[in-house]
Design an enzyme around this catalytic site. Sequence first.
Site, PDB file in Angstrom:
ATOM      1  N   ARG A  77       0.798  -1.212   0.000  1.00 54.55           N
ATOM      2  CA  ARG A  77       0.000   0.000   0.000  1.00 54.55           C
ATOM      3  C   ARG A  77       0.836   1.269   0.000  1.00 54.55           C
ATOM      4  O   ARG A  77       0.630   2.148  -0.824  1.00 54.55           O
ATOM      5  CB  ARG A  77      -0.923   0.054   1.233  1.00 54.55           C
ATOM      6  N   THR A  78       1.770   1.368   0.936  1.00 51.05           N
ATOM      7  CA  THR A  78       2.473   2.652   1.081  1.00 51.05           C
ATOM      8  C   THR A  78       3.291   2.957  -0.173  1.00 51.05           C
ATOM      9  O   THR A  78       3.274   4.083  -0.673  1.00 51.05           O
ATOM     10  CB  THR A  78       3.358   2.642   2.341  1.00 51.05           C
ATOM     11  N   LYS A 107      25.024  -5.878  -0.338  1.00 46.45           N
ATOM     12  CA  LYS A 107      26.469  -5.997  -0.556  1.00 46.45           C
ATOM     13  C   LYS A 107      27.240  -5.255   0.517  1.00 46.45           C
ATOM     14  O   LYS A 107      28.449  -5.081   0.431  1.00 46.45           O
ATOM     15  CB  LYS A 107      26.843  -5.424  -1.934  1.00 46.45           C
ATOM     16  N   ARG A 128      11.431   3.424   3.684  1.00 42.26           N
ATOM     17  CA  ARG A 128      10.952   2.518   4.743  1.00 42.26           C
ATOM     18  C   ARG A 128      12.115   1.617   5.134  1.00 42.26           C
ATOM     19  O   ARG A 128      12.797   1.059   4.277  1.00 42.26           O
ATOM     20  CB  ARG A 128       9.788   1.664   4.267  1.00 42.26           C
TER      21      ARG A 128
HETATM   22  N1  ASP Z   1       0.825  -0.791   6.899  1.00 39.81           N
HETATM   23  C1  ASP Z   1       1.026  -0.388   8.263  1.00 39.81           C
HETATM   24  C2  ASP Z   1       2.498  -0.164   8.566  1.00 39.81           C
HETATM   25  O1  ASP Z   1       3.309  -0.189   7.662  1.00 39.81           O
HETATM   26  C3  ASP Z   1       0.354  -1.280   9.233  1.00 39.81           C
HETATM   27  C4  ASP Z   1       0.842  -2.700   9.324  1.00 39.81           C
HETATM   28  O2  ASP Z   1       1.808  -3.090   8.679  1.00 39.81           O
HETATM   29  O3  ASP Z   1       0.227  -3.425  10.108  1.00 39.81           O
HETATM   30  O4  ASP Z   1       2.848   0.045   9.708  1.00 39.81           O
END
Ligand code: ASP
Length: 329
Positions: A77-78, A107, A128
Amino acid sequence: MSDLPKLFDYTGAPERASLRSSLYGQDILSVDQFDRETLNFVFSRAHEMREMVERLGASDLLHGSILTCLFYEPSTRTSASFIAAMERLGGSVIPITQGVQYSSVSKGESLPDTIRTLEQYSDVIVLRHPEIGSAKVAADYASVPVINAGDGAGEHPTQALLDLFTIQEELGAIDGLQIAMVGDLRFGRTVHSLTKLLMQYDVSLRFVSPDILRLPLTLMNQIRDLGVNARESHDVSDVIETADVLYVTRIQKERFTDMAQYDEVKDLYEITPDLMQRAKERMVVMHPLPRVGEIHYAVDTDPRAAYFRQVKNGMYVRMALLAAVLGKA
Ligand code: ASP
């Protein structure tokens, strides 16, 4: 030049600088950066983005800008949301989301070197990473804005912004509401970020979790110090009749070191149609997704189930944020 419609064409306007928000050129690392004025600004821009997408689908506001999406942890999603946001504004994306284990990171290249390399290609980086504080490290090295898309169990500021935007879009206001968070309040970074934002509003908070997944004490102490009306409980039944927002979360399996402990708590909560019969007529059920059994599929057709609308709101909020940090707002 793109032939997409020009919606927010500030090019050449003498007042251009004043049209830039305080977010111009800034990293977005934590919700602590957002006061109510900035939140209102982001939400009104997100609302405009929504109207624009519904009317036209896309614009060329960010034409020529490049976003790098660097994801060291899985995300559907993100990452898709940021990519869609950038592309709906006419920008381009370098997606480093799949197979990141095969890139230089595996690496042995350090995060600072990876960031300093990728910033040569891009105007903004979304990161992330599994470690708390990693986004701050990246931002310290990058000369382009870095947006934190989740640093381990730390924060997920853009998710919290879209959560709050959803509450406002669904219920018309945030002040005066009772918001109940259910599930993994210890490791759930979206819960941490959303709770911090909600402390700026006149809300009452309810936290439902097993003992081992209670909200971190530091956060609970901040809530108490501010005098916010807050209570903890183990049972959804304690909040289902009074909550205006039921914010349900997944138990974060990947953060457990002891799988026996995970097994003990993994199936504790499930929102079902029966339970929803006891809820207010005007309330919403939200979830940052993915769900793994916390909300029964039969709840999806309930008009109060807002979690897929919440997903779409994420794109509008990220459009607003990308435009703002790139100086187009
Ligand atoms: N998508 C959200 C997160 O990245 C919630 C989850 O993973 O549960 O934190």
